[in-house]
Design a protein around this motif. Structure first.
Motif, short mmCIF file in Angstrom:
data_model
loop_
_atom_site.label_atom_id
_atom_site.label_comp_id
_atom_site.label_asym_id
_atom_site.label_seq_id
_atom_site.Cartn_x
_atom_site.Cartn_y
_atom_site.Cartn_z
N VAL A 5 0.84 -1.19 0.00
CA VAL A 5 0.00 0.00 0.00
C VAL A 5 0.88 1.24 0.00
CG1 VAL A 5 -1.78 1.29 1.21
CG2 VAL A 5 -1.83 -1.22 1.24
N GLU A 6 0.76 2.04 -1.06
CA GLU A 6 1.54 3.27 -1.17
C GLU A 6 0.80 4.45 -0.54
OE1 GLU A 6 2.03 1.12 -5.27
OE2 GLU A 6 0.42 1.57 -3.84
N SER A 7 1.56 5.44 -0.16
CA SER A 7 1.00 6.69 0.35
C SER A 7 2.00 7.80 0.11
CB SER A 7 0.66 6.58 1.83
OG SER A 7 1.83 6.31 2.59
N THR A 91 5.81 13.75 -13.21
CA THR A 91 4.38 13.51 -13.02
C THR A 91 3.99 12.13 -13.54
OG1 THR A 91 3.81 15.85 -13.15
CG2 THR A 91 2.07 14.28 -13.67
N ALA A 92 3.38 11.34 -12.66
CA ALA A 92 3.01 9.96 -13.01
C ALA A 92 2.31 9.32 -11.82
CB ALA A 92 4.24 9.13 -13.37
N VAL A 93 1.77 8.15 -12.04
CA VAL A 93 1.34 7.30 -10.94
C VAL A 93 2.54 6.46 -10.54
CG1 VAL A 93 -0.19 5.43 -10.20
CG2 VAL A 93 -1.04 7.21 -11.76
N TYR A 94 2.86 6.48 -9.26
CA TYR A 94 4.02 5.76 -8.75
C TYR A 94 3.56 4.48 -8.06
CZ TYR A 94 7.20 9.53 -9.84
OH TYR A 94 7.97 10.45 -10.51
N ASP A 111 6.94 -9.42 -8.75
CA ASP A 111 5.91 -10.35 -8.29
C ASP A 111 4.66 -9.68 -7.73
OD1 ASP A 111 8.75 -12.07 -7.14
OD2 ASP A 111 7.46 -12.78 -8.76
N TYR A 112 4.83 -8.61 -6.98
CA TYR A 112 3.69 -7.98 -6.31
C TYR A 112 3.71 -6.47 -6.53
CZ TYR A 112 3.59 -12.46 -3.92
OH TYR A 112 3.55 -13.81 -3.64
N TRP A 113 2.50 -5.89 -6.59
CA TRP A 113 2.35 -4.47 -6.87
C TRP A 113 1.34 -3.83 -5.93
CZ3 TRP A 113 5.25 -2.02 -10.55
CH2 TRP A 113 5.97 -2.84 -11.42
N GLY A 114 1.60 -2.56 -5.63
CA GLY A 114 0.62 -1.77 -4.94
C GLY A 114 -0.37 -1.16 -5.93
N GLN A 115 -1.30 -0.39 -5.41
CA GLN A 115 -2.35 0.18 -6.25
C GLN A 115 -1.91 1.49 -6.91
OE1 GLN A 115 -2.17 0.63 -3.04
NE2 GLN A 115 -2.52 2.84 -2.79
N GLY A 116 -0.82 2.05 -6.46
CA GLY A 116 -0.29 3.27 -7.04
C GLY A 116 -0.72 4.52 -6.31
N THR A 117 0.09 5.56 -6.41
CA THR A 117 -0.22 6.86 -5.84
C THR A 117 0.18 7.94 -6.85
OG1 THR A 117 0.05 8.29 -3.89
CG2 THR A 117 2.00 7.07 -4.61
N GLN A 118 -0.70 8.92 -7.02
CA GLN A 118 -0.49 9.94 -8.04
C GLN A 118 0.47 11.03 -7.54
OE1 GLN A 118 -1.87 10.30 -11.32
NE2 GLN A 118 -0.35 11.94 -11.44
N VAL A 119 1.45 11.34 -8.36
CA VAL A 119 2.34 12.47 -8.12
C VAL A 119 2.21 13.42 -9.29
CG1 VAL A 119 4.74 13.22 -7.92
CG2 VAL A 119 3.98 11.15 -6.74
N THR A 120 1.87 14.67 -8.99
CA THR A 120 1.72 15.69 -10.02
C THR A 120 2.63 16.86 -9.69
OG1 THR A 120 -0.57 15.04 -10.39
CG2 THR A 120 0.13 17.17 -11.26
#
Length: 123
Positions: A5-7, A91-94, A111-120
């Motif tokens: 989980v990203e934040s 700027t991207a989803v990280y 193998d595993y990924w989080g849902q992403g967090t937007q950086v603008t």
């Protein structure tokens, strides 16, 4: 099964700093190398940074080298990405990612990924 989980994403101005965090659960965190990738609209997901399971080895994309720093805390099951001197092209989803064994730059091998967090980053 590892959950990530990203934040920490948000809207900042060029030249500002931002720190992303990724919390891992559901597995033995110290067995995984960790990485950050990003994806801008209309572009392929690209490698940003990676860190070995021990934290003793890191790798950075040329575009962020000297500006971004990846770190991990195996006691807290977290990995962070400190981003300084941000540019509009950052700027991207990280995405945070985990891989067994040695890290790779190719996103398809993780193998595993989080849902992403937007950086603008605004200019």
């Amino acid at each position: 099964q590892v959950q990530l989980v990203e934040s920490g994403g948000g809207l900042v101005q060029a030249g500002d700093s931002l720190r992303l965090s990724c919390a891992a659960s559901g597995g033995t965190f110290s067995r995984y190398a960790m990485g950050w990738f990003r994806q801008a609209p209309g572009k392929e997901r690209e490698f940003v940074a990676a860190i070995s399971w021990s934290g003793g080895s890191t790798d950075y994309a040329d575009s962020v080298k000297g500006r971004f720093t990846i770190s991990r805390d195996n006691a807290k099951n977290t990995v962070s990405l400190q981003m300084d001197s941000l540019k509009p092209e950052d700027t991207a989803v990280y995405y945070c990612a985990a891989i067994r064994g040695t890290y790779r730059r190719s996103y398809v091998e993780w193998d595993y990924w989080g849902q992403g967090t937007q950086v603008t980053v605004s200019s």
